[in-house]
Write a protein that holds these residues in place. Structure first.
Motif, PDB file in Angstrom:
ATOM      1  N   SER A 186      -6.198  13.978  -2.213  1.00 29.82           N
ATOM      2  CA  SER A 186      -6.093  12.983  -1.132  1.00 29.82           C
ATOM      3  C   SER A 186      -4.732  13.000  -0.431  1.00 29.82           C
ATOM      4  N   ASP A 187      -3.759  13.681  -1.033  1.00 30.75           N
ATOM      5  CA  ASP A 187      -2.368  13.672  -0.546  1.00 30.75           C
ATOM      6  C   ASP A 187      -1.721  12.291  -0.609  1.00 30.75           C
ATOM      7  N   LYS A 188      -2.302  11.383  -1.379  1.00 35.12           N
ATOM      8  CA  LYS A 188      -1.672  10.064  -1.569  1.00 35.12           C
ATOM      9  C   LYS A 188      -0.462  10.242  -2.491  1.00 35.12           C
ATOM     10  N   ILE A 189       0.579   9.496  -2.174  1.00 31.10           N
ATOM     11  CA  ILE A 189       1.856   9.676  -2.896  1.00 31.10           C
ATOM     12  C   ILE A 189       2.324   8.380  -3.523  1.00 31.10           C
ATOM     13  N   MET A 190       2.671   8.476  -4.787  1.00 33.37           N
ATOM     14  CA  MET A 190       3.303   7.368  -5.484  1.00 33.37           C
ATOM     15  C   MET A 190       4.693   7.803  -5.921  1.00 33.37           C
ATOM     16  N   ILE A 191       5.674   6.928  -5.705  1.00 39.71           N
ATOM     17  CA  ILE A 191       7.039   7.206  -6.160  1.00 39.71           C
ATOM     18  C   ILE A 191       7.390   6.226  -7.274  1.00 39.71           C
ATOM     19  N   PHE A 192       7.938   6.740  -8.337  1.00 41.97           N
ATOM     20  CA  PHE A 192       8.438   5.911  -9.439  1.00 41.97           C
ATOM     21  C   PHE A 192       9.923   6.228  -9.582  1.00 41.97           C
ATOM     22  N   THR A 193      10.756   5.204  -9.476  1.00 42.51           N
ATOM     23  CA  THR A 193      12.205   5.489  -9.475  1.00 42.51           C
ATOM     24  C   THR A 193      12.768   5.764 -10.863  1.00 42.51           C
ATOM     25  N   LEU A 211       5.641   2.653  -3.676  1.00 41.32           N
ATOM     26  CA  LEU A 211       6.951   2.817  -4.319  1.00 41.32           C
ATOM     27  C   LEU A 211       7.054   1.791  -5.443  1.00 41.32           C
ATOM     28  N   ILE A 212       7.212   2.277  -6.656  1.00 39.69           N
ATOM     29  CA  ILE A 212       7.416   1.399  -7.813  1.00 39.69           C
ATOM     30  C   ILE A 212       8.876   1.564  -8.209  1.00 39.69           C
ATOM     31  N   ALA A 213       9.659   0.493  -8.020  1.00 42.54           N
ATOM     32  CA  ALA A 213      11.112   0.651  -8.070  1.00 42.54           C
ATOM     33  C   ALA A 213      11.781  -0.276  -9.084  1.00 42.54           C
ATOM     34  N   ASP A 214      12.765   0.282  -9.737  1.00 44.74           N
ATOM     35  CA  ASP A 214      13.589  -0.443 -10.718  1.00 44.74           C
ATOM     36  C   ASP A 214      14.375  -1.543 -10.006  1.00 44.74           C
ATOM     37  N   SER A 215      13.984  -2.779 -10.277  1.00 45.18           N
ATOM     38  CA  SER A 215      14.604  -3.931  -9.632  1.00 45.18           C
ATOM     39  C   SER A 215      15.083  -4.897 -10.715  1.00 45.18           C
ATOM     40  N   ASN A 216      15.924  -4.394 -11.571  1.00 42.97           N
ATOM     41  CA  ASN A 216      16.341  -5.163 -12.744  1.00 42.97           C
ATOM     42  C   ASN A 216      17.319  -6.281 -12.427  1.00 42.97           C
ATOM     43  N   PHE A 217      17.953  -6.172 -11.252  1.00 47.45           N
ATOM     44  CA  PHE A 217      19.022  -7.131 -10.939  1.00 47.45           C
ATOM     45  C   PHE A 217      18.732  -7.965  -9.691  1.00 47.45           C
ATOM     46  N   TYR A 218      19.256  -9.185  -9.722  1.00 48.01           N
ATOM     47  CA  TYR A 218      19.221 -10.054  -8.541  1.00 48.01           C
ATOM     48  C   TYR A 218      20.357  -9.657  -7.595  1.00 48.01           C
ATOM     49  N   LYS A 274      13.710   1.971   4.786  1.00 50.60           N
ATOM     50  CA  LYS A 274      14.202   3.210   5.414  1.00 50.60           C
ATOM     51  C   LYS A 274      13.234   4.370   5.189  1.00 50.60           C
ATOM     52  N   ALA A 275      12.552   4.373   4.040  1.00 48.65           N
ATOM     53  CA  ALA A 275      11.602   5.454   3.746  1.00 48.65           C
ATOM     54  C   ALA A 275      10.246   5.178   4.380  1.00 48.65           C
ATOM     55  N   LYS A 276      10.068   3.960   4.903  1.00 47.30           N
ATOM     56  CA  LYS A 276       8.798   3.554   5.532  1.00 47.30           C
ATOM     57  C   LYS A 276       7.616   3.695   4.564  1.00 47.30           C
ATOM     58  N   VAL A 277       7.802   3.211   3.360  1.00 46.26           N
ATOM     59  CA  VAL A 277       6.696   3.264   2.395  1.00 46.26           C
ATOM     60  C   VAL A 277       5.657   2.203   2.770  1.00 46.26           C
ATOM     61  N   LYS A 278       4.456   2.356   2.237  1.00 45.88           N
ATOM     62  CA  LYS A 278       3.388   1.427   2.633  1.00 45.88           C
ATOM     63  C   LYS A 278       3.319   0.198   1.724  1.00 45.88           C
ATOM     64  N   LYS A 279       3.878   0.330   0.529  1.00 45.82           N
ATOM     65  CA  LYS A 279       3.840  -0.813  -0.392  1.00 45.82           C
ATOM     66  C   LYS A 279       4.966  -0.678  -1.407  1.00 45.82           C
ATOM     67  N   LEU A 280       5.594  -1.784  -1.736  1.00 43.58           N
ATOM     68  CA  LEU A 280       6.678  -1.780  -2.737  1.00 43.58           C
ATOM     69  C   LEU A 280       6.309  -2.710  -3.890  1.00 43.58           C
ATOM     70  N   ILE A 281       6.389  -2.182  -5.086  1.00 45.64           N
ATOM     71  CA  ILE A 281       6.212  -2.992  -6.295  1.00 45.64           C
ATOM     72  C   ILE A 281       7.556  -3.020  -7.025  1.00 45.64           C
ATOM     73  N   LEU A 282       8.040  -4.223  -7.288  1.00 45.01           N
ATOM     74  CA  LEU A 282       9.305  -4.372  -8.019  1.00 45.01           C
ATOM     75  C   LEU A 282       8.999  -4.377  -9.508  1.00 45.01           C
ATOM     76  N   THR A 283       9.690  -3.527 -10.244  1.00 47.40           N
ATOM     77  CA  THR A 283       9.395  -3.428 -11.679  1.00 47.40           C
ATOM     78  C   THR A 283      10.687  -3.345 -12.487  1.00 47.40           C
ATOM     79  N   HIS A 284      10.539  -3.056 -13.786  1.00 53.14           N
ATOM     80  CA  HIS A 284      11.675  -3.080 -14.715  1.00 53.14           C
ATOM     81  C   HIS A 284      12.379  -4.433 -14.562  1.00 53.14           C
ATOM     82  N   LEU A 285      11.574  -5.483 -14.600  1.00 57.28           N
ATOM     83  CA  LEU A 285      12.043  -6.816 -14.225  1.00 57.28           C
ATOM     84  C   LEU A 285      12.871  -7.457 -15.330  1.00 57.28           C
TER      85      LEU A 285
END
Ligand SMILES: [Zn+2]
Ligand SMILES: [Zn+2]
Length: 247
Positions: free
Chosen positions: A149-156, A175-182, A203-214
């Motif tokens: 499908s060429d769908k892309i997931m990024i894990f930081t 984009l699933i991104a490490d957001s450990n800090f306030y 800046k990367a124009k991703v379609k969805k952001l999930i904050l993780t490593h909470l």
């Protein structure tokens, strides 16, 4: 591809919720990304661990590999209904820490495969690219592309802010991104703030952001607000246990 969040806390599990672990599925193929604390019990609700096809690890910190030993023991001891043993489990990981790398290979149960020596690899239906992160130990971010499908997931993975994430995550579907800090902890060398994750997403124009490593403390909704300031037009959500994202 379907992504199921099995655990999302950074550092340690609490309140019945574990640390970094994500089940990624496509065409009946089951890839486990990180094997955090409590992940095996949550994984069992979706797939019997003996039917996992492969494991991919960002790094060897405990909150990312806590259940790996019991995953190996499950596949050593458990049989399917016909008495068959599970196949040799490939564990894709870096080999810059040779003590940990060697533990990934365990008899006829699992085999460590160093991904950092290859620029790109294929794991079942997925193409995997990697990028070294900013962390006290070698750690990698992944770009996981579902080939049909060429769908892309990024894990930081675990990382402090790096400008390189903007190119790495360009136009990703998720984009699933490490957001450990306030907010206020920007430019840290171990983890990112939600604001920095928002900046990358925008800046990367991703379609969805999930904050993780909470974090286990504070009001998590503030992380979403802080990320939204940087990325007002991008859907942003906190990781939740057993959240399923289909892209
Ligand atoms: Zn971590
Ligand atoms: Zn770490």
């Amino acid at each position: 591809m379907k992504v199921t969040i099995l655990g999302f806390y950074g550092g340690y599990p609490t309140n019945g919720i574990g640390t970094s672990a994500y089940l990624i599925e496509s065409n009946g193929f089951h890839l486990l990304l990180d094997v955090g604390s409590n992940s095996l019990l949550t994984l069992e609700k979706y797939v019997d661990p003996i039917y996992l096809d492969a494991v991919l690890l960002s790094h060897y910190h405990h909150d990312h590999i806590a259940d790996l030993g019991v995953l190996q023991f499950t596949r050593l001891l458990k049989r399917d209904s016909k008495g068959n043993k599970p196949h040799l489990l490939p564990i894709y990981c870096h080999n810059e820490d040779i003590v940990n790398f060697n533990q990934m290979s365990f008899g006829n149960v699992s085999q460590g495969i160093a991904f950092n020596e290859q620029s790109e690899l294929t794991i079942g239906p997925f193409k995997i690219e990697h990028m070294k992160t900013l962390h006290p130990v070698p750690c990698y971010a992944f770009k996981i592309t579902e080939e049909k499908s060429d769908k892309i997931m990024i894990f930081t993975g675990d990382s402090g802010y790096k400008e390189d994430f903007i190119v790495f995550a360009k136009d990703a579907d998720l984009l699933i991104a490490d957001s450990n800090f306030y907010e206020g902890m920007e430019n840290h060398t171990v983890h990112m703030t939600a604001k920095e994750c928002g900046r990358i997403a925008n800046k990367a124009k991703v379609k969805k952001l999930i904050l993780t490593h909470l974090p286990q403390t504070g009001k998590l909704d503030q992380l979403v607000e802080q990320a939204k300031k940087e990325a007002p037009s991008i859907p942003i959500e906190l990781a939740q246990k057993e959240m399923i994202i289909t892209i």
